[in-house]
Design an enzyme around this catalytic site. Structure first.
Site, PDB file in Angstrom:
ATOM      1  N   ASN A  66      72.917  39.760 100.606  1.00 44.04           N
ATOM      2  CA  ASN A  66      72.591  40.807 101.578  1.00 44.04           C
ATOM      3  C   ASN A  66      72.778  42.203 100.940  1.00 44.04           C
ATOM      4  OD1 ASN A  66      72.173  42.201 104.198  1.00 44.04           O
ATOM      5  ND2 ASN A  66      72.273  40.102 104.956  1.00 44.04           N
ATOM      6  N   ARG A  67      72.950  43.232 101.762  1.00 44.16           N
ATOM      7  CA  ARG A  67      72.803  44.598 101.252  1.00 44.16           C
ATOM      8  C   ARG A  67      74.130  45.310 101.005  1.00 44.16           C
ATOM      9  NH1 ARG A  67      68.532  43.186 104.298  1.00 44.16           N
ATOM     10  NH2 ARG A  67      66.496  43.801 103.507  1.00 44.16           N
ATOM     11  N   HIS A 124      70.925  41.261  97.648  1.00 45.98           N
ATOM     12  CA  HIS A 124      71.105  39.940  97.045  1.00 45.98           C
ATOM     13  C   HIS A 124      71.521  39.992  95.571  1.00 45.98           C
ATOM     14  CE1 HIS A 124      69.908  38.343 100.775  1.00 45.98           C
ATOM     15  NE2 HIS A 124      68.623  38.287 100.616  1.00 45.98           N
ATOM     16  N   HIS A 157      69.891  30.613 100.289  1.00 48.30           N
ATOM     17  CA  HIS A 157      68.843  31.308 101.030  1.00 48.30           C
ATOM     18  C   HIS A 157      67.690  30.374 101.413  1.00 48.30           C
ATOM     19  CE1 HIS A 157      66.189  34.578 102.216  1.00 48.30           C
ATOM     20  NE2 HIS A 157      67.159  35.443 101.985  1.00 48.30           N
ATOM     21  N   TYR A 191      64.887  28.515 103.442  1.00 48.62           N
ATOM     22  CA  TYR A 191      64.080  28.737 104.653  1.00 48.62           C
ATOM     23  C   TYR A 191      63.794  27.356 105.246  1.00 48.62           C
ATOM     24  CZ  TYR A 191      62.702  33.422 102.866  1.00 48.62           C
ATOM     25  OH  TYR A 191      62.678  34.716 102.402  1.00 48.62           O
ATOM     26  N   ASP A 231      66.884  39.688 111.983  1.00 49.52           N
ATOM     27  CA  ASP A 231      67.295  39.785 110.587  1.00 49.52           C
ATOM     28  C   ASP A 231      68.686  40.416 110.613  1.00 49.52           C
ATOM     29  OD1 ASP A 231      67.516  39.894 107.889  1.00 49.52           O
ATOM     30  OD2 ASP A 231      65.790  41.210 107.537  1.00 49.52           O
ATOM     31  N   GLN A 276      73.588  35.172 108.602  1.00 55.55           N
ATOM     32  CA  GLN A 276      72.396  36.001 108.764  1.00 55.55           C
ATOM     33  C   GLN A 276      71.294  35.117 109.315  1.00 55.55           C
ATOM     34  OE1 GLN A 276      72.479  39.285 107.830  1.00 55.55           O
ATOM     35  NE2 GLN A 276      70.331  39.896 107.929  1.00 55.55           N
ATOM     36  N   GLU A 308      71.871  32.116 106.660  1.00 59.37           N
ATOM     37  CA  GLU A 308      72.607  32.413 105.424  1.00 59.37           C
ATOM     38  C   GLU A 308      74.066  32.676 105.783  1.00 59.37           C
ATOM     39  OE1 GLU A 308      70.331  35.813 103.740  1.00 59.37           O
ATOM     40  OE2 GLU A 308      68.789  35.042 105.076  1.00 59.37           O
TER      41      GLU A 308
HETATM   42  C1  GAL Z   1      67.160  38.099 103.808  1.00 55.43           C
HETATM   43  C2  GAL Z   1      67.339  39.490 104.331  1.00 55.43           C
HETATM   44  C3  GAL Z   1      65.976  40.046 104.627  1.00 55.43           C
HETATM   45  C4  GAL Z   1      65.076  39.980 103.400  1.00 55.43           C
HETATM   46  C5  GAL Z   1      65.074  38.567 102.857  1.00 55.43           C
HETATM   47  C6  GAL Z   1      64.318  38.434 101.558  1.00 55.43           C
HETATM   48  O1  GAL Z   1      68.404  37.551 103.489  1.00 55.43           O
HETATM   49  O2  GAL Z   1      68.155  39.455 105.481  1.00 55.43           O
HETATM   50  O3  GAL Z   1      66.090  41.388 105.086  1.00 55.43           O
HETATM   51  O4  GAL Z   1      65.517  40.886 102.451  1.00 55.43           O
HETATM   52  O5  GAL Z   1      66.373  38.109 102.636  1.00 55.43           O
HETATM   53  O6  GAL Z   1      62.986  38.712 101.705  1.00 55.43           O
END
Ligand code: GAL
Length: 375
Positions: free
Chosen positions: A105-106, A131, A206, A208, A278, A312, A340
């Site tokens: 994350n950020r 990330h 991460h 999906y 998000d 997340q 996440e």
């Molecule tokens: C997620 C994040 C999103 C985006 C994504 C990658 O973990 O919360 O904002 O950055 O990864 O595309």
């Protein structure tokens, strides 16, 4: 003629599968060469549990490539995003199934202060670091060990040494990520990270998920439950502004199951900022299971269990239909969702959040489980 054909086939098979164990217990573990990156060999590892269900992993990014589980009628489908070639992984950047670190994350402005020293990170998301930075752990080749441990559970241990100041983070860090693929269709992920200098850490996977099958439409029809009474609202850069807010009475209340699409387009400031969900949910951590995702048509269900303080929920809002994965299937806008498990975004700069600091002599240990079943 027939003999030499058989011999050639055998030799090719041996070259492709340098490890092919089918055990008495009915599970199997195989690997084949996936390619070459940064002068290192990348492999694709296939674990089959005794139920005949498959988990594929690669040591590029310690990544989950494929999860094949049945629906309620026994039809098998891969339910996670992934690519067929290594090139697509190394060229793309959507973190499909990869481990993310050193800080998932950020981190605002790509900097933080630890013991009066300011650390400046690689920036890759506007003014911020996302990330771990452009050369994060999703993009490196890990060492690996394929094992069925003492309990006969097909497993892979990935190891990586992150050098001091890699992407700007202090401390040499030794990271071990273990995936176990149980007969109960659980992916058990164990993280074990130690450092030789005080540092910060937020490590996650991460993946999906689309329980109808990856590339079979969007996830707006998925029912989601998250046992979190609070979430951390964000600013326009998707950085939390430091406050936990109650989910009650908002579209972020998933303490009872809701379909993702039910409220995602509501005129809610946080949903607008996130382009949908998000956000980091503050887990109550009261029940064994922290989150459930259910897709009514297939009957597939995923339970998520973690010891981390947050998760997340990301609904693939940045996907725009230009990514295609296995079988050429397009991963459309909101075509997959991520859960996440994590420390909160930007914790190194937010003293009210649970600390993400790791000290020498006190390794970080954590477990997250994704359990698949049908209902
Ligand atoms: C997620 C994040 C999103 C985006 C994504 C990658 O973990 O919360 O904002 O950055 O990864 O595309």
């Amino acid at each position: 003629m027939k003999g030499s054909y058989l011999l050639t086939t055998l030799v090719i098979a041996l070259m492709v599968f340098s490890c092919n164990q089918k055990t008495d217990e009915g599970y199997s573990m195989q690997k084949k060469v996936f390619g070459d990156y940064d002068g290192k060999e990348v492999v694709l590892i296939t674990l089959k549990n005794s139920e005949g269900n498959t988990l594929k992993l690669t040591n590029y990014g310690a990544t989950i490539v494929w999860i094949e589980v049945p629906d309620r009628d026994g039809n098998m489908e891969n339910i996670t995003f992934g690519y067929e070639t290594l090139d697509e992984y190394t060229n793309g950047d959507p973190y499909f199934g990869s481990v993310v670190g050193r800080y998932a994350n950020r981190i605002a402005k790509g900097k933080f202060i630890l013991d009066d020293i300011e650390y400046n990170l690689a920036i890759n998301n506007g003014m911020n670091t996302l990330h771990g930075g452009p050369g994060g752990w999703h993009s490196v080749v890990w060492d690996y060990e394929i094992t069925d441990n003492e309990e006969n559970i097909p497993s892979v241990i990935f190891r990586y040494h992150s050098p001091d100041m890699e992407e700007g983070y202090p401390g040499n860090m030794v990271i071990e990520v273990t995936y176990q693929w149980t007969d109960n269709n659980e992916i058990i992920i164990d993280y074990n990270c130690s450092t030789d200098k005080k540092t910060v850490l937020n490590i996650t996977n991460h993946a999906y998920f689309n329980l109808k099958g990856a590339g079979n439409g969007d996830i707006l029809d998925h029912e989601v439950t998250i046992l979190a009474s609070q979430f951390t609202p964000v600013d326009q850069d998707l950085i939390p502004f430091g406050e936990n807010i109650a989910v009650e009475g908002t579209p972020f209340d998933f303490t009872q199951s809701h379909i993702v699409g039910e409220r995602i387009e509501e005129d809610n400031e946080q949903l607008v900022l996130g382009g949908g969900y998000d956000h980091n949910f503050v887990l109550d951590n009261v029940e064994e299971v922290d989150a459930i995702v259910y897709e009514p048509k297939s009957g597939r269900m995923m339970e998520m269990i973690t010891d981390q303080p947050g998760v997340q929920l990301y609904c693939g809002n940045f996907l725009d239909g230009t990514e295609a994965g296995h079988g050429g299937k397009v991963y459309e806008h909101r075509g997959g969702l991520c859960l996440e498990t994590q420390h909160f975004p930007d914790s190194p700069n937010q003293s009210a959040f649970p600390s993400s600091v790791v000290e020498p002599g006190s390794p970080f240990k954590s477990r997250t489980v994704y359990r698949f079943s049908v209902k």
